[in-house]
Each structure stands twice: as C-alpha cells, then as structure tokens.
Design an enzyme around this catalytic site. Structure first.
Site, PDB file in Angstrom:
ATOM      1  N   THR A 252      -5.964   7.676  -4.262  1.00  0.00           N
ATOM      2  CA  THR A 252      -5.825   7.703  -2.799  1.00  0.00           C
ATOM      3  C   THR A 252      -4.894   8.837  -2.385  1.00  0.00           C
ATOM      4  O   THR A 252      -5.134   9.525  -1.397  1.00  0.00           O
ATOM      5  CB  THR A 252      -5.274   6.346  -2.304  1.00  0.00           C
ATOM      6  OG1 THR A 252      -6.176   5.328  -2.726  1.00  0.00           O
ATOM      7  CG2 THR A 252      -5.164   6.305  -0.797  1.00  0.00           C
TER       8      THR A 252
ATOM      9  N   GLU B  38       0.824  -1.208   0.000  1.00  0.00           N
ATOM     10  CA  GLU B  38       0.000   0.000   0.000  1.00  0.00           C
ATOM     11  C   GLU B  38       0.859   1.258   0.000  1.00  0.00           C
ATOM     12  O   GLU B  38       0.493   2.283  -0.574  1.00  0.00           O
ATOM     13  CB  GLU B  38      -0.927   0.011   1.225  1.00  0.00           C
ATOM     14  CG  GLU B  38      -2.053  -0.983   1.159  1.00  0.00           C
ATOM     15  CD  GLU B  38      -3.085  -0.609   0.117  1.00  0.00           C
ATOM     16  OE1 GLU B  38      -2.771  -0.719  -1.085  1.00  0.00           O
ATOM     17  OE2 GLU B  38      -4.196  -0.221   0.498  1.00  0.00           O
TER      18      GLU B  38
HETATM   19  N1  HSE Z   1      -7.714   4.508   4.811  1.00  0.00           N
HETATM   20  C1  HSE Z   1      -7.301   4.770   3.468  1.00  0.00           C
HETATM   21  C2  HSE Z   1      -7.750   6.165   3.090  1.00  0.00           C
HETATM   22  C3  HSE Z   1      -7.938   3.751   2.558  1.00  0.00           C
HETATM   23  O1  HSE Z   1      -8.909   6.458   3.323  1.00  0.00           O
HETATM   24  O2  HSE Z   1      -6.954   6.942   2.588  1.00  0.00           O
HETATM   25  C4  HSE Z   1      -7.657   3.979   1.112  1.00  0.00           C
HETATM   26  O3  HSE Z   1      -6.610   3.228   0.660  1.00  0.00           O
END
Ligand code: HSE
Length: 291
Positions: free
Chosen positions: A168, A120
């Site tokens: 993101t 990630e």
């Molecule tokens: N928690 C993360 C966000 C999830 O909201 O940015 C997305 O990858």
C-alpha cells in the site's frame, strides 16, 4: 475467549479513492482474543511469515492501545497480506470487535471504525477507514472525515488475486497529487452513479460508476497484465472492473450472476501474461461476526 470472523474488503471501487469500500463474503481472517497482563500476538495462515508479531509493528497493536485492552491475540489469516483485499484491515477490524466484547467496552460498531483505522496507519502511514469500515459494518460504506455511512446491498463480484505483491505504501506513492477540473467533474459523476447503484443493488450502475480517470490508471501500471485481465473480464460480461484497494487484486462487478465465466476469463488472461492467480467468486456481504 472471544472469536471473531472479519471479512476481506475492497476499497476505493475506482471513483471513491480512500472513501468507498465493500465487505466481501470471502476470504476472511479469524481473530481470537483472551485477557492477559501483557499483549502478545500469534499469526498463522496465509502470508503469516510476513506479518510482524511485535505489537508496536502489527496492525492490531494500535487497536489494543486505543481500547486499553491487553490480550493474547491469535490471528488466523485468510486474507493474504499485500493483496488489495484489506488484509491488515481485517485483522484490525476483527481485533477491535473482539476486544470491545472481551473488555465489555460497550462501543458501537461505528465507534470502533476510527479505532481500527489507527491500525491502518501502522501499515500504510495513513489512518484511512475505507477498508476497516466495511469489515466492521458490512455492506457498502462511505468513510469521510465526518464519519461513516453504510448501506446493505446485493452485488455479485469477482476478486482476482495475482501472485504478485504491491505494498500500500508503494501504491500510494504513484497517486497523482493534482487533478484537472474535468477529472474532478467526471469522478464526482461516477462516484454518485456508483452510490446510487449500491442503494438500488444495481450492478450495471455500480460497474459504470467504478470508472476512474485519476488513481486507477496510475496504479494499473503496477499490476502485470492489468489491461488484458480487465478487458477479458468485460468481454466475459463484467459491468465494470477496477483495481481492488491498492492492488494487485482486480475487482469485477458481475451483473448477470456470471461470476464463474468472469473469474475464468480473468484467470486465463493472467495466465497468458505468465502470472498465477486465484479468483474469489463473491458478493457484498455482512461485516465482522462473533463466532
Ligand atoms: N484507500 C487505500 C488506498 C486502500 O487505495 O491506498 C488501501 O489500503
């Protein structure tokens, strides 16, 4: 060759930013791995043209490195990239489970979560585990710096994915950096309500606990039609609606198993704002499975 189906996920659930997540029974990625001297990656399926195959840039490259498990990796994408449904996480989670098996590393599912989370970081810059945890473990997950807790639950959901992309990285830029004590108190109350709702498989409590005064209002502005679509879902009977992950998908909790009506209402509301969308009638489900 090892083949794993890794499900889409919905992170945050409103009040649990970077902490809460659920596995969805659809869509999913399918990951196939075979031993090789050097790692190579092949990507097919939805949105595959946007996904780098260079192991240094692909989410699974970091997983290969952490497990010291070079392989030829085929990723068949069912989860659209930049959808808010944990696309990169599904690939990383599937690769972690598959390579652990292929190389007989003997790591537990929980031990694989931080390894997949490294993938990630390649995509969003932060190794958050709120998508990889449910994709690996299934159910409702709470991922904190101290580890992951998971619980099986039965909650009917609709995930509605509009034909717009939100990265993101961009969605993290709009997250407020400070919060008032009143907002903190409200968020803690909502998050606790949601967690109890998950433990009791109570969609009304989960829907109520998804309310979020902090992150969701900022991110909703990035999604064309968000307010109209959320209102339409509630009107059709949803107990709660929020941004799924970093967006642009919306997640609705459906208490009376009225998923069809909620899905139709959300699609029509998106259409009214000129946005094509698709809706998944889904539920909280199991994590990655070996095929
Ligand atoms: N928690 C993360 C966000 C999830 O909201 O940015 C997305 O990858």
């Amino acid at each position: 060759m090892i083949t794993v189906r890794a499900p889409a996920t919905s992170a945050n659930l409103g009040s649990g930013f970077d902490v809460f997540g659920v596995a969805l029974d659809r869509p999913a990625d399918v990951i196939r791995v075979e031993r090789a001297d050097r790692t190579s990656i092949e990507v097919t399926g939805v949105g595959s043209q946007y996904i780098p195959t260079d192991p240094d840039k692909n989410t699974v490259g970091a997983v290969v490195e952490a497990l010291e498990a070079p392989a030829h990796i085929q990723i068949d994408k069912g989860v659209r990239p930049a959808s808010g449904l944990g696309s990169s996480a599904a690939s990383a989670a599937g690769a972690a489970v598959a390579l652990n098996e292929l190389y007989d590393r003997g790591l537990s599912r929980k031990e694989l979560v931080p390894i997949a989370a490294e993938g990630e970081a390649v995509v969003s810059g932060v190794a958050h585990a709120d998508n990889v945890a449910p994709s690996i473990l299934g159910g409702f997950t709470i991922a904190t710096a101290d580890g992951v807790t998971s619980v099986d639950t039965n909650i009917p959901l609709v995930a509605c994915l509009p034909e717009i992309a939100v990265s993101t990285r961009d969605a993290r830029q709009v997250v407020p950096q400070t919060a008032s004590m009143q907002q903190v108190v409200e968020t803690v109350g909502n998050a606790a309500t949601l967690a109890v709702g998950m433990c009791q498989s109570d969609p009304e409590l989960v829907g109520r606990g998804m309310a979020d005064p902090l992150v969701t209002p900022a991110r909703a502005k990035l999604i064309t039609g968000y307010e109209q679509v959320a209102a339409a879902a509630r009107e059709a009977g949803a107990a709660g609606v929020t941004v799924s992950g970093a967006g642009p998908s919306l997640l609705a909790v459906c208490p009376d198993n009225n998923r069809r009506a909620v899905a139709t209402a959300m699609l029509e509301a998106f259409a009214d704002t000129g946005v094509d969308a698709r809706a998944y009638q889904t539920q909280v489900s199991q994590g990655a499975t070996l095929l």
